[in-house]
Design a protein around this motif. Structure first.
Motif, PDB file in Angstrom:
ATOM      1  N   PRO A 158       0.802  -1.231   0.000  1.00 26.74           N
ATOM      2  CA  PRO A 158       0.000   0.000   0.000  1.00 26.74           C
ATOM      3  C   PRO A 158       0.835   1.281   0.000  1.00 26.74           C
ATOM      4  O   PRO A 158       0.338   2.330  -0.374  1.00 26.74           O
ATOM      5  N   THR A 159       2.097   1.192   0.407  1.00 28.12           N
ATOM      6  CA  THR A 159       2.897   2.416   0.455  1.00 28.12           C
ATOM      7  C   THR A 159       3.598   2.700  -0.874  1.00 28.12           C
ATOM      8  O   THR A 159       4.203   3.750  -1.035  1.00 28.12           O
ATOM      9  N   ALA A 160       3.519   1.752  -1.797  1.00 29.37           N
ATOM     10  CA  ALA A 160       4.224   1.973  -3.068  1.00 29.37           C
ATOM     11  C   ALA A 160       3.241   2.433  -4.133  1.00 29.37           C
ATOM     12  O   ALA A 160       2.327   1.701  -4.506  1.00 29.37           O
ATOM     13  N   ASN A 161       3.456   3.627  -4.590  1.00 28.63           N
ATOM     14  CA  ASN A 161       2.598   4.159  -5.639  1.00 28.63           C
ATOM     15  C   ASN A 161       3.072   3.603  -6.993  1.00 28.63           C
ATOM     16  O   ASN A 161       4.236   3.747  -7.333  1.00 28.63           O
ATOM     17  N   GLY A 177       8.532   4.647 -12.454  1.00 26.19           N
ATOM     18  CA  GLY A 177       9.643   5.588 -12.638  1.00 26.19           C
ATOM     19  C   GLY A 177      10.940   4.998 -12.122  1.00 26.19           C
ATOM     20  O   GLY A 177      11.982   5.059 -12.780  1.00 26.19           O
ATOM     21  N   GLU A 178      10.858   4.372 -10.952  1.00 25.97           N
ATOM     22  CA  GLU A 178      12.045   3.740 -10.372  1.00 25.97           C
ATOM     23  C   GLU A 178      12.560   2.637 -11.282  1.00 25.97           C
ATOM     24  O   GLU A 178      13.760   2.503 -11.502  1.00 25.97           O
ATOM     25  N   PRO A 200      10.620   7.355  -4.467  1.00 20.50           N
ATOM     26  CA  PRO A 200      10.112   7.320  -5.838  1.00 20.50           C
ATOM     27  C   PRO A 200       8.869   8.178  -6.038  1.00 20.50           C
ATOM     28  O   PRO A 200       8.542   8.534  -7.161  1.00 20.50           O
ATOM     29  N   ASP A 201       8.156   8.495  -4.953  1.00 19.97           N
ATOM     30  CA  ASP A 201       6.916   9.248  -5.102  1.00 19.97           C
ATOM     31  C   ASP A 201       7.105  10.758  -4.971  1.00 19.97           C
ATOM     32  O   ASP A 201       6.129  11.497  -5.016  1.00 19.97           O
ATOM     33  N   ASP A 241      16.068   9.601 -14.521  1.00 20.13           N
ATOM     34  CA  ASP A 241      14.655   9.593 -14.141  1.00 20.13           C
ATOM     35  C   ASP A 241      13.744   9.659 -15.373  1.00 20.13           C
ATOM     36  O   ASP A 241      14.144  10.135 -16.437  1.00 20.13           O
ATOM     37  N   VAL A 242      12.512   9.188 -15.171  1.00 18.40           N
ATOM     38  CA  VAL A 242      11.539   9.229 -16.270  1.00 18.40           C
ATOM     39  C   VAL A 242      11.135  10.673 -16.571  1.00 18.40           C
ATOM     40  O   VAL A 242      10.894  11.035 -17.718  1.00 18.40           O
ATOM     41  N   HIS A 243      11.035  11.488 -15.539  1.00 18.76           N
ATOM     42  CA  HIS A 243      10.585  12.874 -15.750  1.00 18.76           C
ATOM     43  C   HIS A 243      11.773  13.747 -16.139  1.00 18.76           C
ATOM     44  O   HIS A 243      12.770  13.815 -15.408  1.00 18.76           O
TER      45      HIS A 243
END
Lengths: 627, 881
Positions: free
Chosen positions: A270-273, A279-280, B518-519, B564-566
């Motif tokens: 749940p904490t990983a978007n 992106g990572e 990552p967020d 990074d992607v962005h």
């Protein structure tokens, strides 16, 4: 109404719902995490794995050298992996009438149920679920069968021995129920019982209940299910997603007004978007390739891999990945890539519209066409001659215990230039890596789980407002590692009913009504008398006819006419005498107390235009409903 | 004065006066008025109305018309105000009854069109413009317009209400404006006449502040002289009218303010407060006291009334205005007491906003400021659970009980997501501002505040500050970009505070977590990188733990972010690497860590990024990395020489092939950086001619300007570094510098030509000075390089333009006096000196300073547009017929 919980895994559920004389199994998930206790199955002979020391207890009393091996400080079972099946002893599974499948990940235990329990019913699933599920099973069987291992290990399962074993083997649950993988024959037989359904298609079960699959937005053909009768509605929400990925979006509105909502398959991380994780994934992949290393992505052969490839397709130019090829290695790689392109009607609108151009909905077609993405059934054959480094390899199995991935772990694990990127959330990555330690390659954990998170599910539940929610117990408390995060649990009023493996829950609502039809000729004969404005009552004398769970009140059959006599003939010519109703078997109903009772309980008997009588079964007939 | 335009004015005014005509566009009246303002400003002898009788005709016609267009009528009102701003103009207009027609509201067009908001607004702005002298004030007084203006203060149109407030503030400030010689010359310029100005002013900045800012000091706005106004006599006295007539107007306004503040109508109270805030800073001594005496009691009553919290903020604005006046020092004015009262309101949100305003005041007492700081820090304190101020303070200020009473309300407010975010943002922004003045952390030490900000930033990452501390509000903050940005801003400011450095390690850890998360939103990442830079620079980059942090923690994270992607993240990361390299120029350890981390190869890879901005940033980062390494001799020691060669080759390739301007600009800037370093790279000299040629032939004007800057650097170094002028010129010639300058001079982009012209003028000056010095000791003149004009593209362009009589003007005949006709250039070789002497560089500089749209934006063009529209209107009418 009862719910039997045969699996404790929140995202690989297997529950049985008994509802109105039907027995419905909801999903049939197979918990593969047990495989983590076993040694990897190398495709090519591994010197390292073959020379592992056997395990002997410290005092030398227990010698399980042949069954257990010590590797990197842990003990692993040296046999073909075994898997934790749904509980079979809680109820007689031969009584299950139907099995409803939500998505292809939740049907992997199907052959165990349909082939070994006396099951004679029908399995309902959508077409992509069936086809991709078949691919996953085929791959699963293939992974096991191509590395035959005659040895089976059973001694360690003895309770006395198991408790003396080092962890985590010591803490493994239900080890006696673990089973080896099924055969392809069993798969075919199990899948022959599947009947295909489409979204929103209503399927009648014995006239008692209707089941309807709804799009759940998680994977190709994934569904939630509505199980309803005339007066009751149960929603079964399994893996669902509100993110814009490739499948059709989730149908939320049809879940409204449920009496009970069974909620499973929320995100495991749940904490990983998922966006952040994508992106990572991309940046770690780019960083490794630019530095001249290889990237290994252990993944399932269907599902998130489509999104990963799409993401890489968009990112490739800006990531400056040069000419590094992508390899997809799986016995079903080709079919998986092809199938994804043909299920256009099950895709999101954006992808559907591409089909009319006509263009392939997924961009991996272009990657394949331009030779950027190459797929092979196995590391043997063409792959070995065409293999170029640095490269990106997508292959299974994500548990790192079987499949082609084992070979790449052995091959690349020693170089710090290489990276393994975990994207599947089903396995604890450190446990998966345990038999490969010490490992020089970089490990990146980017679990991409697009299923509903707690925030989304809270909003969803506010929207659809079920009377009661049933969910796995894991959802009713924050994750143990983040006990302060009360946002990572379900906080509902009334509180959700939690279940665990082997729970039997009496669902907290009573069926109060049943629909009974009155035939028109009987209705015509009724003489309603108005007891207060808008409310009329009439006594009904009829025969209750029940068939296929449909109830009809029919007129009492007239007695056979007596043989004609002269005396009687005269009588017959006279107008027929209007007879009052015959006394009831239960005795005369005293009208005033009867009405008073109805009034008190707020249950009215009224004459409806359609001539239906809506009354409490219990009050009128003094009998209980079927459950 | 532009006579052509003046000649067109009557026609334009006739067109405007014609109700059948429609304007070509909405803005032309504003532009026309702006031009008229400049005309009035230049009208030294103040007889514009005599020179332009059409103005009077137009105005009197407009105010008599029954069918005037409201927009034109509004324009006419503002124009009347402008023309009547001098006593002479007022007199001329008054003679013709224009002033009464416009402003007396007795009849005519204005009365007919009064319902139009634009007319009312024009009326107010016109009056505001006119009210620059005593006669105008007398007119307002005698015509009894004050009541009407006061009524318009609560007009249904907010623009009108704001304009009325400004006029009232102007009246209150009017008599106290000091006077100098400038008088009405300034008027036209400074007075806000347009609706736009009214709108701008309506948004809060007091009109007097604006004019004070523009004039640099309290400038005169009346038509009187300094001599006339030496004493502080009221203006009415000076113009021969009695004081009571004028003060009656101001007293009426003051009375109105007092009455309105006690009113139960919210908007009326609000407008009165706005008028006070507008007028107080400009009020002089006697009136200031009267106004404040009238306002003080109602203000106290307003603050005492518990339920009127929504009035506290406007009251605070009044108090802020009062704090800029002498009232702030007068104890009987009780400004500080009132400020304190705003902090005691029941609603913490309002109190925190007021406290935030108080913390920005320059001259309030320490006690009040401490109290305000304490309140501002409350949300931060509440969320993190760490006390930031000494308990002593509450007892000092006697507010302990009040704050206790607050806690449940604050807790309730912080439990709502939007409120929680806004209160914390306010609190953190104030911390950022406060940390600039260290003294404010006496009661809230910088270390505690930094610690609290860190805790908050951890909460935003989903971590619990401590196992015991749990707050429901945490849930609103997890992943909240706004709070993260504010927190990081606060952290940036706190880096310069004494005492906060003790937490440096913790700060770097948290910032690293943001970098690795990552967020993290790209904007949050950018702030985190800025904060990292600040906190890294707090300590000498040579320290061992710093180097360890950079090599083992920061660089791996940066390497990932570079991929990074962005693109925004890649760009910010590269910018950060550039800045870090610049800031650690003298740090050998950093340079070694940089070259050893493999980040340089990633930077090289970024030169192929799909995004132009990223390529540009990669160029800059590589430029700085090479400079830093070269500075420390690193390039020769640890890294292969081929790397510099590789970087140079790649950069030249970008300059010649890249399709976007940003990377090409960055390449030239990198070369400028290398060239202007104390020890320029040796290998650079071979590349320079090529870079200069590519740069000046670029399509992008900025690349060309940067190329000229590179040429300038080269020129400066060569001219000062070579022993003789001839040698220097020859060297520059070899690099192709003169070709670059002449090509630039003939460029169609104005900034390029301007820069080239400036450089040629500079070169000519140096040649003259140095040449003269060297010639003194020698019998022959200094040799300058020669060109064959016909064989060079720029030479051909020069000759062609000379023939066309274009921008390049051929100068007078050369000093030898041979008298060649203009434009007749010699064939064959021409010396640099001759080319320079034949070019009218000064003339070109003059021509180039004019903007390219000066013809299109001229008032003449505007008026011609209006007249063309008029003709088209006629044509259309005929067509329709």
């Amino acid at each position: 109404m009862k719910l039997y919980c045969l699996s404790g895994h929140p995202t690989l559920p297997c529950n049985v719902l008994k509802f109105k004389s039907t027995t419905i199994m909801l999903d049939c998930g197979l918990d593969i995490t047990s495989a983590l206790h076993f040694l990897p199955l190398p495709l090519v002979h591994s010197q390292r794995l073959s020379k592992l020391p056997g395990w002997v207890s410290k005092d030398g009393m227990i010698n399980l050298e042949k069954e257990l091996k010590e590797c990197a400080g842990r003990v692993f079972v040296d046999s073909l992996p075994e898997f934790c099946l749904p509980e079979k002893e809680l109820l007689d599974l031969s009584t299950v009438d139907v099995i409803l499948i939500s998505n292809y990940h939740c049907m992997m235990a199907l052959p165990y149920i349909t082939e070994h329990t006396g099951f004679t019913g029908t399995v309902y699933a959508t077409e992509p679920t069936l086809q991709i599920g078949r691919l996953l099973m085929e791959e699963f069987v293939n992974f096991m069968e191509r590395v035959p291992k005659a040895q089976s290990a059973t001694c360690w399962k003895s309770k006395e021995i198991q408790r003396l074993l080092p962890g985590p083997l010591k803490d493994a649950q239900e080890v006696w129920a673990w089973k080896r993988c099924y055969s392809m024959q069993e798969v075919n037989s199990a899948l022959s019982k599947v009947q295909l359904v489409g979204y929103s298609q209503k399927v009648e079960l014995f006239g008692a209940v209707q089941v309807t699959p709804l799009s759940s937005g998680y994977s190709l053909g994934s569904s939630n299910w509505i199980i309803q009768s005339h007066y009751e509605k149960v929603s079964y929400v399994s893996g669902s997603s509100l993110l814009t990925t490739h499948p059709q979006p989730m149908d939320q509105s049809s879940l409204k007004n449920s009496d009970v909502l069974i909620l499973t398959g929320l995100t495991q991380i749940p904490t990983a978007n998922p966006d952040g994780m994508l992106g990572e994934f991309c940046s770690n992949l780019a960083m490794t390739i630019r530095a001249g290393g290889n990237v290994l992505v252990p993944c399932h052969s269907s599902g998130v891999i489509y999104d990963l490839l799409e993401c890489l397709y968009q990112f490739m130019d800006s990531a400056n990945l040069g000419t590094a090829p992508f390899y997809f290695i799986s016995p079903v790689a080709n079919s998986s890539l092809e199938f994804s392109q043909i299920f256009a009607e099950w895709l999101c609108q954006n992808k559907q519209s591409k089909v009319y151009l006509p263009e392939p909905p997924f961009p991996h077609a272009e990657l394949v066409q331009t030779n950027k993405l190459k797929h092979y059934p196995s590391i043997h054959g063409d792959f070995s001659s065409e293999f170029r480094q640095p490269c990106v390899v997508f292959t299974g199995h994500p548990s790192l215990r079987f499949g082609d991935v084992v070979h790449f772990m052995e091959l690349w694990g020693k170089s710090s230039l290489n990276t393994i990127i975990f994207t599947e959330p089903d396995f604890a990555y450190l446990d998966a890596l345990a038999p490969y330690q010490p490992l020089a390659m970089k490990c990146v954990y980017c679990p991409i789980d697009t299923r509903l998170n707690f925030h989304q599910v809270s909003k969803l539940l506010k929207e659809v407002q079920p009377l009661h929610v049933v969910c796995p117990e894991q959802y009713t408390q924050p994750p143990p590692s983040q006990s302060h995060r009360s946002d990572l649990m379900l906080e509902l009023q009334p509180p959700p009913m939690a279940y665990r493996r082997c729970s039997v829950l009496g669902l907290p609502f009573r069926r109060r009504y049943e629909r009974i039809q009155i035939l028109p000729e009987l209705a015509k004969s009724l003489v309603p008398s108005e007891i207060k404005p808008g409310v009329s009552v009439a006594t009904v004398s009829a025969v209750l006819h029940s068939k296929d769970n449909k109830h009809v009140l029919q007129p009492v059959p007239k007695p056979a006419p007596a043989p004609p006599t002269k005396k009687r003939k005269r009588v017959q010519e006279e107008p027929p005498e209007r007879l009052g109703p015959k006394p009831l078997l239960s005795g005369a109903v005293p009208l005033e107390p009867f009405l008073a009772t109805l009034h008190k309980q707020n249950k009215w008997c009224s004459m409806l235009p359609q001539m239906r009588v809506r009354v409490s079964c219990k009050e009128i007939y003094g009998t209980k409903c079927s459950n | 004065m532009d006579n052509d335009c003046i000649a067109l004015l009557p026609g334009v005014l006739t067109f405007l006066a014609d109700p059948k005509q429609s304007l070509p566009d909405d803005t032309c009246l504003e532009k026309l008025l702006d031009w008229l303002v400049s005309i009035v400003k230049e009208d030294d002898d103040r007889n514009l109305l005599d020179k332009q009788p059409s103005l009077l005709e137009f105005l009197s016609g407009m105010f008599d018309s029954k069918t005037a267009d409201p927009i034109i009528l509004s324009f006419a009102l503002k124009l009347t105000g402008l023309l009547a701003a001098t006593e002479k103009g007022f007199g001329r207009l008054d003679e013709r009854g224009v002033v009464r027609g416009a402003f007396a509201c007795e009849g005519g067009a204005v009365k007919v069109q009064w319902d139009e908001a634009s007319v009312r607004c024009g009326w107010l702005l016109g009056l505001r413009g006119m009210l620059q002298h005593g006669q105008a004030m007398l007119f307002i007084s005698e015509s009894g317009l004050t009541r009407l203006i006061l009524k318009l203060q609560c007009d249904r149109s907010l623009f009108v209400a704001a304009a009325a407030n400004q006029l009232l503030a102007h009246i209150l400030n009017f008599r106290h404006q000091p006077i100098t010689q400038q008088t009405a010359k300034e008027n036209g310029h400074d007075q806000p006449i347009t609706d736009q100005a009214a709108e701008e002013n309506g948004h809060g900045q007091p009109i007097m502040e604006q004019s004070a800012e523009k004039n640099g000091e309290d400038q005169p706005i009346t038509g009187q002289t300094a001599e006339e106004n030496e004493d502080d006599r009221p203006i009415t006295e000076q113009t021969g009218h009695t004081v009571p007539e004028c003060s009656a107007v101001t007293m009426e306004i003051v009375g109105h303010i007092e009455e309105a503040l006690a009113s139960h109508e919210h908007f009326r109270v609000l407008q009165a407060l706005r008028l006070l805030a507008l007028s107080l800073p400009g009020c002089g001594a006697p009136l200031l006291g009267s106004v404040w005496r009238a306002a003080l009691h109602p203000l106290e009553t307003l603050l005492e009334a518990g339920g009127t919290n929504n009035i506290s903020l406007p009251v605070m604005e009044v108090l802020q205005a009062a704090s800029t006046t002498e009232l702030f020092d007068q104890s009987e004015a009780r400004v500080e007491e009132l400020m304190r009262a705003t902090l005691r309101v029941d609603d913490p949100k309002i109190a925190i906003q007021c406290a935030s305003a108080i913390t920005r005041l320059q001259n309030c007492s320490e006690t009040l400021k401490k109290m305000a700081v304490g309140i501002v820090l409350q949300p931060l304190e509440f969320i993190t659970g760490s006390p930031l101020q000494s308990q002593q303070l509450d007892s000092e200020t006697g507010d302990a009980e009040h704050f206790n009473h607050w806690q449940p309300v604050l807790s309730e407010q912080l439990s709502q997501k939007s409120m929680c975010i806004s209160l914390l943002s306010l609190s953190l922004s104030s911390v950022a501002e406060l940390s600039l003045s260290n003294s404010l952390f006496v009661d809230a030490p910088a270390q505690s505040v930094t610690g609290a900000v860190l805790q908050l930033l951890k909460v935003c990452l989903g971590q619990s500050p401590s196992p015991m501390a749990y707050n429901k509000s945490f849930l609103h903050l997890i992943g909240c970009s706004r709070v993260q940005r504010c927190g990081l801003d606060a952290l940036i400011s706190l880096s310069s505070c004494e005492g906060s450095q003790g937490l440096r390690k913790e700060v770097l850890d948290v910032l690293l977590q943001y970098l690795e998360n990552p967020d993290s939103d790209p904007t949050v990442l950018q702030k985190a990188l800025q904060a990292l830079l600040k906190w890294i620079c707090v300590q000498s980059p040579d320290s061992s733990d710093q180097t360890h942090f950079l090599a083992h923690n920061l660089f791996p994270a940066l390497m990932k972010r570079v991929c990074d992607v962005h693109w925004e993240v890649r760009d910010s990361t590269l910018e950060f690497i550039t800045q870090l390299t610049v800031n650690s120029k003298d740090c050998v350890a950093l340079s070694s860590a940089l070259w050893g981390s493999g980040i340089v190869s990633l930077l090289l890879a970024c030169l192929d990024d799909s995004e132009g901005y990223v390529r540009a940033s990669a160029v800059s980062a590589l430029g700085q990395a090479v400079t830093a390494a070269h500075h420390q001799g690193e390039l020769n020691a640890n890294s292969p020489d081929s790397l510099t060669g590789d970087v140079l080759t790649r950069l030249v390739a970008i300059l010649s092939d890249d399709t976007e301007g940003f990377p090409r600009r960055a390449v030239i800037k990198a070369f400028i950086g290398w060239q202007s370093a104390p020890r320029p790279l040796a290998c650079l000299q071979h590349s320079l001619p090529g870079v200069l040629t590519l740069g000046i032939d670029d399509f992008d004007w900025e690349v060309k300007v940067h190329t000229l800057e590179l040429a300038e650097t080269l020129m400066d170094q060569t001219l000062s570094g070579c022993p003789t002028l001839a040698e220097a010129l020859e060297k520059l010639h070899e690099h192709g510098t003169f070709c670059v300058l002449f090509k630039g001079l003939l460029d169609c982009d104005r900034p390029v030509a301007q820069k080239a012209c400036q450089l040629l003028l500079k070169l000519r000056e140096v040649m003259e000075v140095k040449g003269h010095e060297e010639e003194e000791g020698s019998t022959t003149g200094v040799d300058t390089p020669t060109f064959h004009l016909q064989s060079q593209q720029w030479g051909e362009d020069l000759l062609r333009k000379c023939k066309e009589g274009g921008v390049v003007v051929v100068g007078e005949s050369d000093s030898s006096g041979e008298g060649r006709p203009e434009g007749d250039w010699p064939r064959g070789e021409v010396s640099l000196r001759e080319v320079m002497s034949r070019l009218d560089l000064e003339g070109m500089r003059e021509a180039l300073t004019q903007s390219s749209d000066h013809a299109m934006a001229s008032p003449r063009s505007l008026m011609e547009d209006i007249l063309v529209a008029a003709r088209q209107g006629d044509d259309n009418a005929v067509d329709c017929y």
